[in-house]
Design a protein around this motif. Structure first.
Motif, PDB file in Angstrom:
ATOM      1  N   GLY A   5       2.977 -10.899  -9.126  1.00  0.00           N
ATOM      2  CA  GLY A   5       2.449 -10.789  -7.766  1.00  0.00           C
ATOM      3  C   GLY A   5       2.338  -9.368  -7.263  1.00  0.00           C
ATOM      4  N   ALA A   6       2.682  -8.404  -8.120  1.00  0.00           N
ATOM      5  CA  ALA A   6       2.589  -6.998  -7.740  1.00  0.00           C
ATOM      6  C   ALA A   6       1.304  -6.392  -8.318  1.00  0.00           C
ATOM      7  N   SER A   7       0.986  -5.186  -7.890  1.00  0.00           N
ATOM      8  CA  SER A   7      -0.212  -4.501  -8.353  1.00  0.00           C
ATOM      9  C   SER A   7       0.159  -3.300  -9.210  1.00  0.00           C
ATOM     10  N   TYR A   8      -0.816  -2.825  -9.985  1.00  0.00           N
ATOM     11  CA  TYR A   8      -0.554  -1.766 -10.955  1.00  0.00           C
ATOM     12  C   TYR A   8      -1.689  -0.753 -10.931  1.00  0.00           C
ATOM     13  N   VAL A   9      -1.300   0.525 -10.960  1.00  0.00           N
ATOM     14  CA  VAL A   9      -2.247   1.638 -10.989  1.00  0.00           C
ATOM     15  C   VAL A   9      -1.817   2.592 -12.088  1.00  0.00           C
ATOM     16  N   ASP A  10      -2.761   3.044 -12.910  1.00  0.00           N
ATOM     17  CA  ASP A  10      -2.434   4.140 -13.824  1.00  0.00           C
ATOM     18  C   ASP A  10      -3.090   5.401 -13.290  1.00  0.00           C
TER      19      ASP A  10
ATOM     20  N   SER B  42      12.044  -6.655 -13.056  1.00  0.00           N
ATOM     21  CA  SER B  42      13.036  -7.615 -12.564  1.00  0.00           C
ATOM     22  C   SER B  42      13.349  -7.425 -11.087  1.00  0.00           C
ATOM     23  N   GLY B  43      12.869  -6.319 -10.503  1.00  0.00           N
ATOM     24  CA  GLY B  43      13.116  -6.082  -9.082  1.00  0.00           C
ATOM     25  C   GLY B  43      11.873  -6.167  -8.224  1.00  0.00           C
ATOM     26  N   LEU B  44      10.750  -6.539  -8.831  1.00  0.00           N
ATOM     27  CA  LEU B  44       9.493  -6.586  -8.093  1.00  0.00           C
ATOM     28  C   LEU B  44       9.338  -7.898  -7.315  1.00  0.00           C
ATOM     29  N   SER B  45       8.545  -7.815  -6.267  1.00  0.00           N
ATOM     30  CA  SER B  45       8.131  -9.004  -5.539  1.00  0.00           C
ATOM     31  C   SER B  45       6.677  -8.814  -5.127  1.00  0.00           C
ATOM     32  N   GLU B  46       6.098  -9.828  -4.512  1.00  0.00           N
ATOM     33  CA  GLU B  46       4.678  -9.786  -4.175  1.00  0.00           C
ATOM     34  C   GLU B  46       4.343  -8.603  -3.263  1.00  0.00           C
ATOM     35  N   LYS B  47       3.144  -8.053  -3.515  1.00  0.00           N
ATOM     36  CA  LYS B  47       2.535  -6.977  -2.721  1.00  0.00           C
ATOM     37  C   LYS B  47       3.128  -5.597  -2.987  1.00  0.00           C
ATOM     38  N   LYS B  48       4.108  -5.504  -3.885  1.00  0.00           N
ATOM     39  CA  LYS B  48       4.592  -4.178  -4.255  1.00  0.00           C
ATOM     40  C   LYS B  48       3.604  -3.542  -5.238  1.00  0.00           C
ATOM     41  N   LEU B  49       3.661  -2.218  -5.331  1.00  0.00           N
ATOM     42  CA  LEU B  49       2.699  -1.481  -6.147  1.00  0.00           C
ATOM     43  C   LEU B  49       3.436  -0.578  -7.117  1.00  0.00           C
ATOM     44  N   VAL B  50       3.090  -0.695  -8.386  1.00  0.00           N
ATOM     45  CA  VAL B  50       3.618   0.189  -9.421  1.00  0.00           C
ATOM     46  C   VAL B  50       2.538   1.204  -9.779  1.00  0.00           C
ATOM     47  N   ILE B  51       2.878   2.494  -9.728  1.00  0.00           N
ATOM     48  CA  ILE B  51       1.954   3.566 -10.094  1.00  0.00           C
ATOM     49  C   ILE B  51       2.547   4.311 -11.280  1.00  0.00           C
ATOM     50  N   ASP B  52       1.879   4.224 -12.419  1.00  0.00           N
ATOM     51  CA  ASP B  52       2.350   4.956 -13.602  1.00  0.00           C
ATOM     52  C   ASP B  52       1.549   6.244 -13.729  1.00  0.00           C
ATOM     53  N   MET B  53       2.219   7.386 -13.533  1.00  0.00           N
ATOM     54  CA  MET B  53       1.579   8.693 -13.619  1.00  0.00           C
ATOM     55  C   MET B  53       1.891   9.379 -14.946  1.00  0.00           C
TER      56      MET B  53
ATOM     57  N   ALA C  40      -1.947  -0.220 -24.017  1.00  0.00           N
ATOM     58  CA  ALA C  40      -0.657  -0.696 -23.500  1.00  0.00           C
ATOM     59  C   ALA C  40      -0.686  -0.778 -21.978  1.00  0.00           C
ATOM     60  N   THR C  41      -1.358   0.159 -21.341  1.00  0.00           N
ATOM     61  CA  THR C  41      -1.455   0.176 -19.881  1.00  0.00           C
ATOM     62  C   THR C  41      -2.062  -1.123 -19.355  1.00  0.00           C
ATOM     63  N   LYS C  42      -3.136  -1.578 -19.989  1.00  0.00           N
ATOM     64  CA  LYS C  42      -3.774  -2.816 -19.548  1.00  0.00           C
ATOM     65  C   LYS C  42      -2.837  -4.005 -19.729  1.00  0.00           C
ATOM     66  N   ASN C  43      -2.067  -3.998 -20.801  1.00  0.00           N
ATOM     67  CA  ASN C  43      -1.093  -5.056 -21.027  1.00  0.00           C
ATOM     68  C   ASN C  43       0.010  -5.030 -19.974  1.00  0.00           C
ATOM     69  N   PHE C  44       0.518  -3.842 -19.678  1.00  0.00           N
ATOM     70  CA  PHE C  44       1.568  -3.712 -18.661  1.00  0.00           C
ATOM     71  C   PHE C  44       1.056  -4.208 -17.306  1.00  0.00           C
ATOM     72  N   ALA C  45      -0.191  -3.860 -16.973  1.00  0.00           N
ATOM     73  CA  ALA C  45      -0.769  -4.264 -15.689  1.00  0.00           C
ATOM     74  C   ALA C  45      -0.867  -5.784 -15.584  1.00  0.00           C
ATOM     75  N   GLN C  46      -1.237  -6.429 -16.671  1.00  0.00           N
ATOM     76  CA  GLN C  46      -1.326  -7.891 -16.665  1.00  0.00           C
ATOM     77  C   GLN C  46       0.039  -8.522 -16.434  1.00  0.00           C
ATOM     78  N   ARG C  47       1.049  -7.978 -17.090  1.00  0.00           N
ATOM     79  CA  ARG C  47       2.404  -8.525 -16.950  1.00  0.00           C
ATOM     80  C   ARG C  47       2.944  -8.309 -15.538  1.00  0.00           C
ATOM     81  N   ILE C  48       2.657  -7.154 -14.959  1.00  0.00           N
ATOM     82  CA  ILE C  48       3.087  -6.877 -13.586  1.00  0.00           C
ATOM     83  C   ILE C  48       2.324  -7.758 -12.606  1.00  0.00           C
ATOM     84  N   GLY C  49       1.027  -7.959 -12.879  1.00  0.00           N
ATOM     85  CA  GLY C  49       0.211  -8.794 -12.010  1.00  0.00           C
ATOM     86  C   GLY C  49       0.713 -10.225 -11.918  1.00  0.00           C
ATOM     87  N   LYS C  50       1.267 -10.733 -13.009  1.00  0.00           N
ATOM     88  CA  LYS C  50       1.795 -12.098 -13.011  1.00  0.00           C
ATOM     89  C   LYS C  50       2.995 -12.250 -12.074  1.00  0.00           C
TER      90      LYS C  50
END
Length: 284
Positions: A111-116, A81-92, A99-109
């Motif tokens: 406009g942000a990017s996702y890394v595990d 709810s606080g993300l905007s375009e070009k931000k990056l989420v890194i899950d360590m 589930a990771t692939k699902n989370f990445a798709q939802r974050i991608g929608k």
């Protein structure tokens, strides 16, 4: 950089500290007494995961399990709810690859990017900044995250696309867990047969059975020093992920299944919050 960090547990605290020491501006959520030193060092405590995401360019998560990551990302006042375009989420965290692939798709929608980027090396590696980091990401996102990874780890590998890092971590946990079980069974056999387990370990360290686990965890087993480390409870969670993946892939992993049962016994024996080297106690 402005970096958010959520998950200030045994591993997360030293990882966050390395980022602060390198001069990054850290925004933290869920600060407790045990992590107050991060605020004293310059970190800023915020009231929600949403606020962390709104303030930060990159948001790092280091949480116990898949449901925790989902809640922090997508729950009320969550990161999403606080993300905007070009931000990056890194899950360590170490969680489900599916589930990771699902989370990445939802974050991608959004406009942000996702890394595990799950890690191996335990509390010792987190404190030393020597973690092994297994990354699932696009090449562009990997290069963006790499300078931060280099502050927290030494062996950093892009495995492939999102989800592949978590797969590598599950494989790591299978191999580590089975090796711990092998060392525990071997030393138990030595003791029952009347041989000195410490001397047996010493002899084996000079041969083909030598390993980092025989060196470190074997010593813990002999001395019965079981302060975590890495808790059996969390390792069992990871082996559960391996068994879920094996079921989905119709893959037979018999020894991983027996390891899961040994870990179940360890929890039943009250050993869940001991270091995973305490598996030797579940054999008795």
């Amino acid at each position: 950089m402005k970096i958010g960090f959520i998950g200030l547990g045994v591993m997360g605290r030293p990882m966050a500290n390395h980022l602060i020491a390198a001069g990054h501006e850290l925004f933290l959520h869920r600060v407790k007494d045990v992590s107050q030193h991060l605020v004293d060092a310059g970190g800023k405590a915020l009231e929600s995961a949403k606020a962390v995401a709104e303030t930060s360019e990159i948001i790092i998560l280091m949480l116990p399990d898949t449901p925790d990551v989902e809640a922090v990302l997508f729950g009320e006042e969550g990161v999403a709810s606080g993300l905007s375009e070009k931000k990056l989420v890194i899950d360590m965290s170490s969680i489900s690859p599916v589930a990771t692939k699902n989370f990445a798709q939802r974050i991608g929608k959004l406009g942000a990017s996702y890394v595990d980027a799950p890690v191996s090396g335990g509390e010792v590696g987190a404190k030393a900044g020597s973690l092994t980091i297994m990354v699932g990401a696009s090449e562009t996102d990997f290069e963006r995250a790499l300078p931060l990874f280099q502050l927290m780890g030494q062996n950093i590998t892009r495995i492939g696309d999102v989800g592949d890092g978590q797969t590598a971590k599950v494989v790591n946990q299978v191999i580590v867990g089975l090796t711990i079980e092998a060392v525990a069974e071997g030393l138990s056999l030595a003791k029952a047969a009347g041989a000195d387990p410490a001397k047996v370990r010493e002899a084996l360290m000079g041969g083909f059975a030598s390993s980092r686990i025989l060196e470190v965890h074997g010593e813990r087993m002999i001395k019965e020093t079981f302060d975590p480390g890495f808790r059996i409870r969390l390792h069992r969670k990871d082996i559960g992920l391996a068994m879920e993946a094996a079921k989905a892939l119709e893959l037979y992993l018999p020894h991983s299944a027996s390891l899961q049962q040994l870990m179940n016994k360890a929890l039943a024996d009250g050993l869940g919050d001991k270091d995973h080297s305490a598996l030797i106690k579940a054999l008795s």
